[in-house]
Design an enzyme around this catalytic site. Structure first.
Site, PDB file in Angstrom:
ATOM      1  N   ASN A 126       1.018  -1.126   0.091  1.00 17.74           N
ATOM      2  CA  ASN A 126      -0.079  -0.061  -0.012  1.00 17.74           C
ATOM      3  C   ASN A 126       0.973   1.150   0.219  1.00 17.74           C
ATOM      4  O   ASN A 126       1.355   1.604   1.280  1.00 17.74           O
ATOM      5  CB  ASN A 126      -0.893   0.005   1.313  1.00 17.74           C
ATOM      6  N   TRP A 127       1.048   1.757  -1.199  1.00 19.23           N
ATOM      7  CA  TRP A 127       2.202   2.820  -1.317  1.00 19.23           C
ATOM      8  C   TRP A 127       1.552   4.123  -0.465  1.00 19.23           C
ATOM      9  O   TRP A 127       2.252   5.251  -0.672  1.00 19.23           O
ATOM     10  CB  TRP A 127       2.539   3.009  -2.913  1.00 19.23           C
TER      11      TRP A 127
ATOM     12  N   GLU B  73      -5.812  -4.726  10.485  1.00 21.62           N
ATOM     13  CA  GLU B  73      -4.654  -3.667  10.719  1.00 21.62           C
ATOM     14  C   GLU B  73      -4.945  -3.125  12.081  1.00 21.62           C
ATOM     15  O   GLU B  73      -5.873  -2.077  12.161  1.00 21.62           O
ATOM     16  CB  GLU B  73      -4.788  -2.704   9.668  1.00 21.62           C
TER      17      GLU B  73
ATOM     18  N   GLY C  90       2.768  -1.033   4.395  1.00 25.37           N
ATOM     19  CA  GLY C  90       2.755   0.460   3.989  1.00 25.37           C
ATOM     20  C   GLY C  90       4.127   0.869   3.834  1.00 25.37           C
ATOM     21  O   GLY C  90       5.059   0.685   2.889  1.00 25.37           O
ATOM     22  N   GLY C  91       5.026   1.310   5.117  1.00 25.20           N
ATOM     23  CA  GLY C  91       6.359   1.732   4.765  1.00 25.20           C
ATOM     24  C   GLY C  91       7.445   0.884   4.220  1.00 25.20           C
ATOM     25  O   GLY C  91       8.236   1.410   3.361  1.00 25.20           O
TER      26      GLY C  91
HETATM   27  P1  PGA Z   1       2.701   0.418   7.575  1.00 26.34           P
HETATM   28  O1  PGA Z   1       1.312   0.436   7.049  1.00 26.34           O
HETATM   29  O2  PGA Z   1       3.190  -0.966   7.044  1.00 26.34           O
HETATM   30  O3  PGA Z   1       3.340   1.597   7.139  1.00 26.34           O
HETATM   31  O4  PGA Z   1       2.516   0.216   9.117  1.00 26.34           O
HETATM   32  C1  PGA Z   1       0.406  -0.639   6.950  1.00 26.34           C
HETATM   33  C2  PGA Z   1      -1.074  -0.192   6.294  1.00 26.34           C
HETATM   34  O5  PGA Z   1      -1.368   1.047   6.706  1.00 26.34           O
HETATM   35  O6  PGA Z   1      -1.684  -0.690   5.357  1.00 26.34           O
END
Ligand code: PGA
Length: 251
Positions: free
Chosen positions: A9-10, A167, A234-235
């Protein structure tokens, strides 16, 4: 029996040129991976760019949100058909950032999930509690609410087609991952709900991703848990090295 699914998820990152470079690096490094489904979710404006890069690979394209109406006077919105048109097979729905900043509710999630399924997109339906909710002992109440209302009115065959992403909001972007045990507890609860909603065969076939500070050094122990079938990242999805090592968690 459930194929693991790792999705990047960019969020609001990467212009077209940057998205192209990142997607090219991921394609090059994951050609040998056959047993994991990989999905990239760039911003809308980079969807076509990434679609072109991944065309002859196993990687799939996803969007980060959509609107439930097909067309009309809805300034600023994008429909499921338009996402299909640009090559998407997946769409993230109900991400906690959309619930938090953009007034997403279980009701809007439900409308979007139905519209996505009608269009033949696979919704990645996000659920999860905040820290105060966890501290107040409300994890199952909140997650149960997200799952039951987000999936309200779906048939078993429709539920078969979705992916759920658990999440915990307190773990997103904070570097604070849920322990594998904490995550498994909630995944097991979600599995129980899916079994109740859709019956044994379908309930056992739906993939449940974990999301929230998934990194190369914690992915393996998370994925080892029986009801954790993938990650929404995400990150760590913004750099080829870290994302590729997540995809290759098994090797
Ligand atoms: P993160 O984000 O890996 O940066 O914690 C995950 C997400 O929000 O899908």
């Amino acid at each position: 029996m459930r194929t693991p699914i790792i999705a990047g998820n960019w969020k609001l990152n990467k212009n077209r040129a940057e998205a192209q470079v990142l997607a090219q690096a991921i394609v090059a490094e994951t050609q040998s991976v056959k047993d994991v489904e990989v999905v990239l979710c760039p911003v809308y404006t980079a969807l076509e760019t990434v679609a072109t890069v991944i065309r002859n690979s196993n990687i799939k394209l996803g969007a980060q949100d959509m609107f439930w109406e097909a067309s009309g006077a809805f300034t600023g919105e994008v429909s499921s058909d338009l996402l299909k048109d640009v090559g998407c097979q997946y769409v993230i729905i109900g991400h906690s950032e959309r619930r938090q900043y953009f007034f997403e509710t279980n009701e809007t999630v439900n409308k979007k999930v139905k519209a996505a399924l009608t269009a033949g997109l696979t919704p990645i339906v996000c659920v999860g509690e905040t820290l105060p909710e966890r501290e107040a002992g409300q994890v199952e109440a909140v997650v149960g609410n997200h799952v039951k209302n987000g999936l309200a009115g779906l048939s078993s065959e429709e539920i078969r087609k979705i992916v759920v992403a658990y999440e915990p909001v307190w773990a997103i972007g904070t570097g604070k991952t849920a322990t594998p045990e904490q995550a498994q507890d909630v995944h097991q609860y979600i599995r129980k709900l899916l079994l109740e909603l859709a019956g044994e065969e379908v309930g056992n076939s739906v993939r449940i991703q974990y999301g929230g500070s998934v990194k190369p050094d914690n992915v393996k122990e998370l994925m080892a848990k029986p009801d954790i079938d993938g990650a929404l990242v995400g990150g760590a999805s913004l750099k080829p090295d870290s994302f590729v090592s997540l995809v290759k968690f098994n090797s």
